[in-house]
Design an enzyme around this catalytic site. Structure first.
Site, short mmCIF file in Angstrom:
data_model
loop_
_atom_site.label_atom_id
_atom_site.label_comp_id
_atom_site.label_asym_id
_atom_site.label_seq_id
_atom_site.Cartn_x
_atom_site.Cartn_y
_atom_site.Cartn_z
N ARG A 1 127.53 -51.10 18.09
CA ARG A 1 126.68 -51.88 17.20
C ARG A 1 127.59 -52.74 16.33
O ARG A 1 128.76 -52.42 16.11
CB ARG A 1 125.84 -50.97 16.31
N LYS B 1 124.57 -44.58 13.30
CA LYS B 1 123.42 -44.39 12.42
C LYS B 1 123.37 -42.96 11.90
O LYS B 1 123.69 -42.01 12.61
CB LYS B 1 122.12 -44.72 13.17
N HIS C 1 124.37 -57.80 19.53
CA HIS C 1 123.56 -56.78 20.19
C HIS C 1 123.34 -57.11 21.67
O HIS C 1 123.10 -56.22 22.48
CB HIS C 1 122.21 -56.64 19.47
N HIS D 1 122.53 -42.95 21.10
CA HIS D 1 121.08 -42.83 20.92
C HIS D 1 120.71 -41.36 20.72
O HIS D 1 121.10 -40.50 21.51
CB HIS D 1 120.33 -43.35 22.15
#
Length: 293
Positions: A141, A165, A236, A262
């Protein structure tokens, strides 16, 4: 201290969320304050929240954006119930309107290779070449790339440690081209460190400070034009290209999920649709019974 400020401190110090995530929460909750107008927070009911959702949707806000907003509101009200004795969570159980499914944009293999094949003729082009190779090599990212520090590079193992994240770390492999390009950049990086000799960032600007997201986006767009690609190329898109190309070659969805960071494999499964598009194009051009286009 107002409730939003207190909540943002809670997200920072107790949940360890990044500044970008906290900014998104703050923006979503400010939207709630605007919509609720003169209704007190502890008086809001599910009917109010449902009306706000309908209002936002009618103004063109998409399902994904509304879903994120609802998630922010739910978290805020959960906090208010736990810490301030609020009676209920009016956003609980509500769902956003469904959005039309759109596939992420990805470059073809030929386009991706053309983009990252930068001809290095100065210090910044050496740096940008390393950035492009890293994006495409490891599927990072934008926030992960700009936050990458020197001590998170491991050239012996050919990996980097990435903080994604939710402050979750993962180890991602580096391709040989990325390793070469990054090592070439690191040989020259020190010439920019005069003003900030302690800077830990891998990628720095002319002033010797960590590059900003906007700066990286601008440089990528500039290189896309120079390399003869469409100017709409963004970081992205290279992440999407990495994922779809690895999946096309390996078919290993779990490995792609791990490398992308993810939490849920359903997020990664969108790339199976990209892979399917690739297969149907091959079929359309190769099979004798296919309808040629």
């Amino acid at each position: 201290m107002d409730l939003l400020t207190e909540y943002l401190k809670f997200l920072h110090f107790e949940r360890g969320l990044s500044s970008l995530t906290r900014e998104n929460y703050a923006r979503d909750i400010q939207q709630l304050f605007t919509l609720s107008d003169d209704i007190a927070l502890d008086s809001l009911q599910t009917t109010h929240i449902r009306r706000y959702i309908a209002n936002l949707h009618s103004k063109g806000l998409g399902g994904k954006s509304i879903a994120r907003m609802l998630s922010s509101w739910r978290g805020f009200f959960d906090y208010l119930m736990q810490r301030h004795g609020y009676p209920n969570n009016p956003a609980k159980g509500l769902r956003a309107p469904k959005s039309a499914k759109t596939l992420p944009q990805a470059l073809s293999i030929e386009q991706a290779i053309k983009l990252v094949d930068v001809k290095e003729d100065d210090l910044l082009s050496v740096r940008d070449h390393a950035i492009l190779e890293l994006f495409y090599s490891s599927g990072l990212r934008l926030s992960e790339l700009i936050n990458l520090n020197i001590d998170e590079l491991d050239f012996t193992e050919g990996t980097i440690t990435v903080t994604g994240k939710g402050n979750k770390t993962r180890i991602v492999p580096l391709g040989n081209h990325a390793v070469t390009a990054i090592q070439q950049w690191l040989k020259l990086r020190s010439s920019l460190l005069n003003q900030h000799p302690q800077e830990k960032a891998v990628f720095i600007g002319k002033q010797g400070k960590r590059m900003t997201a906007r700066n990286v986006q601008y440089r990528l767009k500039d290189w896309a034009i120079k390399q003869g690609l469409d100017s709409s190329v963004h970081p992205h898109m290279l992440r999407h290209s990495f994922a779809s190309h690895v999946l096309q070659s390996s078919g290993d969805l779990r490995a792609v999920q791990e490398m992308l960071g993810h939490a849920n494999i359903s997020t990664t499964q969108v790339y199976t649709h990209l892979d399917y598009q690739h297969l149907t194009k091959v079929y359309d051009t190769a099979h004798p019974r296919a309808k040629k286009k």
